[in-house]
Design a protein around this motif. Structure first.
Motif, PDB file in Angstrom:
ATOM      1  N   MET A  39     -10.655  -2.304  -4.271  1.00 37.50           N
ATOM      2  CA  MET A  39      -9.828  -3.481  -4.054  1.00 37.50           C
ATOM      3  C   MET A  39      -8.465  -3.101  -3.484  1.00 37.50           C
ATOM      4  N   LEU A  40      -7.869  -2.044  -4.039  1.00 36.70           N
ATOM      5  CA  LEU A  40      -6.553  -1.627  -3.552  1.00 36.70           C
ATOM      6  C   LEU A  40      -6.636  -1.051  -2.143  1.00 36.70           C
ATOM      7  N   SER A  41      -7.655  -0.242  -1.875  1.00 36.12           N
ATOM      8  CA  SER A  41      -7.748   0.383  -0.560  1.00 36.12           C
ATOM      9  C   SER A  41      -8.062  -0.635   0.532  1.00 36.12           C
ATOM     10  N   GLU A  42      -8.827  -1.667   0.208  1.00 35.40           N
ATOM     11  CA  GLU A  42      -9.219  -2.649   1.212  1.00 35.40           C
ATOM     12  C   GLU A  42      -8.190  -3.752   1.425  1.00 35.40           C
ATOM     13  N   LYS A  43      -7.427  -4.086   0.390  1.00 42.33           N
ATOM     14  CA  LYS A  43      -6.591  -5.284   0.468  1.00 42.33           C
ATOM     15  C   LYS A  43      -5.083  -5.041   0.403  1.00 42.33           C
ATOM     16  N   ALA A  44      -4.653  -3.883  -0.103  1.00 43.42           N
ATOM     17  CA  ALA A  44      -3.209  -3.682  -0.298  1.00 43.42           C
ATOM     18  C   ALA A  44      -2.440  -3.560   1.006  1.00 43.42           C
ATOM     19  N   SER A  45      -3.133  -3.245   2.098  1.00 41.44           N
ATOM     20  CA  SER A  45      -2.445  -3.105   3.389  1.00 41.44           C
ATOM     21  C   SER A  45      -2.350  -4.435   4.141  1.00 41.44           C
ATOM     22  N   LYS A  46      -2.986  -5.468   3.615  1.00 37.77           N
ATOM     23  CA  LYS A  46      -2.994  -6.753   4.327  1.00 37.77           C
ATOM     24  C   LYS A  46      -1.672  -7.488   4.163  1.00 37.77           C
ATOM     25  N   PRO A  47      -1.258  -8.240   5.192  1.00 39.71           N
ATOM     26  CA  PRO A  47      -0.014  -9.000   5.104  1.00 39.71           C
ATOM     27  C   PRO A  47      -0.031  -9.937   3.896  1.00 39.71           C
ATOM     28  N   GLY A  48       1.073  -9.980   3.184  1.00 41.87           N
ATOM     29  CA  GLY A  48       1.189 -10.871   2.042  1.00 41.87           C
ATOM     30  C   GLY A  48       0.673 -10.316   0.739  1.00 41.87           C
ATOM     31  N   ALA A  49       0.047  -9.127   0.760  1.00 41.52           N
ATOM     32  CA  ALA A  49      -0.460  -8.531  -0.480  1.00 41.52           C
ATOM     33  C   ALA A  49       0.697  -8.200  -1.404  1.00 41.52           C
ATOM     34  N   ASN A  69       0.808  -1.221   0.000  1.00 39.52           N
ATOM     35  CA  ASN A  69       0.000   0.000   0.000  1.00 39.52           C
ATOM     36  C   ASN A  69       0.842   1.273   0.000  1.00 39.52           C
ATOM     37  N   GLN A  70       2.131   1.180   0.313  1.00 38.59           N
ATOM     38  CA  GLN A  70       2.991   2.351   0.223  1.00 38.59           C
ATOM     39  C   GLN A  70       3.128   2.818  -1.228  1.00 38.59           C
ATOM     40  N   ILE A  71       2.946   1.898  -2.150  1.00 38.40           N
ATOM     41  CA  ILE A  71       2.997   2.227  -3.577  1.00 38.40           C
ATOM     42  C   ILE A  71       1.603   2.415  -4.150  1.00 38.40           C
ATOM     43  N   THR A  72       0.690   1.485  -3.847  1.00 31.52           N
ATOM     44  CA  THR A  72      -0.616   1.518  -4.495  1.00 31.52           C
ATOM     45  C   THR A  72      -1.467   2.713  -4.067  1.00 31.52           C
TER      46      THR A  72
END
Length: 337
Positions: free
Chosen positions: A305-315, A283-286
């Motif tokens: 999709m990016l806002s909800e999932k990019a910060s999750k571990p393993g994304a 999420n630092q990039i997306t």
């Protein structure tokens, strides 16, 4: 082409320095969309570099060039030291911020408040120019508070020109240091493009870029056709990067091919992989990629999709590809854009 000539050519279109936005990941994305546009860092304060030793703030990718470092400060010697650190780090231009109206900047007696001290600005620019071989430029407002821009701006520019500075970027609004927040200062003071255009008439040998309220390449083309040397785009380049930068090389610089949002996504994947491998988070990039499909079918799904999932571990990159597939698959409906 030497560095100074390269940055002057690139500044025909530039992306404005924007705090919390134009970090190295944002700039890398913008470079995938345009090879020619001049990019700027967020403002970095001279004290942070010289006294605080925060040299990590100078980190950037080789692919970002041509790229300029924007400095904030009011001490000529300290700014000269900071400029030297920036030039040694490889930046193609050092820019002095005389436009930021935030309380934090005012308390340090730099930024827009220095519009009231043109002699100090000239001293700062002279010291910076003496310290580095790359271009030293100034980004300013047309005035602050109760100043009369028609009177003070020519004097301000004359002081800068006298130091040997050959390029400025003018935000075509006043800054109100009292009564308006930094956010309000970006919108409420009226724009005065004709005033900036008149400055070009007064200083024909000064390379003047205009900033403020520019939302499209059509506007940029009109301002360039009106005699200005460059156009600096801010929020529109961040929120609609593909629209503003994807066709800029062809339309503004007359070379290269257009780059689509999809092509930019694919170009970002190796960079994302390298960032994750080094311990970074997706999420630092997306967070800078949210506007890539602005106004297009599936844009809302992409952002969600990016806002909800990019910060999750393993994304990782596979999430970005899946989000793009959603864009490609969805038909245009009101809730999708």
């Amino acid at each position: 082409m030497n560095v100074k000539r390269k940055t002057e050519t690139a500044s025909r279109l530039s992306v404005a320095p924007m705090m919390d936005w134009t970090d190295r990941h944002c700039r890398y994305l913008h470079r995938q969309l345009s090879r020619e546009t001049l990019l700027y860092t967020e403002m970095v304060t001279a004290p942070a570099l010289v006294r605080g030793g925060a040299l990590h703030l100078l980190e950037h990718h080789d692919a970002e060039h041509p790229v300029a470092l924007q400095l904030g400060g009011a001490d000529p010697r300290e700014l000269a030291q900071a400029a030297k650190l920036g030039a040694n780090a490889g930046y193609d231009e050092i820019n002095l911020n005389i436009g930021c109206p935030s309380d934090r900047v005012q308390s340090g007696c730099f930024g827009a408040v220095l519009m009231e001290r043109p002699e100090l600005v000239a001293e700062c620019v002279a010291e910076m120019r003496a310290a580095v071989d790359v271009d030293v430029t100034v980004k300013c407002r047309i005035g602050v508070d109760d100043q009369n821009p028609e009177e003070i701006l020519p004097e301000f520019l004359a002081r800068i020109v006298a130091t040997g500075c050959t390029r400025v970027q003018i935000h075509a609004r006043k800054a109100w240091l009292q009564g308006l927040s930094p956010k309000e200062n970006r919108d409420i003071p009226p724009l005065d493009y004709p005033l900036v255009q008149r400055m070009k008439g007064y200083f024909p040998n000064l390379h003047i870029s205009i900033n403020g309220g520019i939302t499209s390449l059509e506007q940029a083309e009109a301002l360039l056709a009106g005699g200005l040397d460059g156009v600096m785009v801010g929020r529109a380049a961040y929120h609609q990067p593909a629209d503003v930068l994807g066709t800029a090389d062809r339309r503004i610089f007359g070379q290269g091919q257009d780059t689509s949002a999809e092509e930019a996504v694919h170009a970002m994947l190796p960079y994302i992989e390298a960032h994750l491998t080094s311990g970074g988070r997706l999420n630092q990039i997306t967070r800078h990629m949210m506007g890539l499909f602005a106004g297009r079918p599936g844009a809302r799904q992409w952002r969600r999709m990016l806002s909800e999932k990019a910060s999750k571990p393993g994304a990782g990159p596979e999430l970005v590809l899946e989000a793009m597939r959603q864009v490609e698959a969805l038909a245009l409906t009101p809730e999708d854009v």
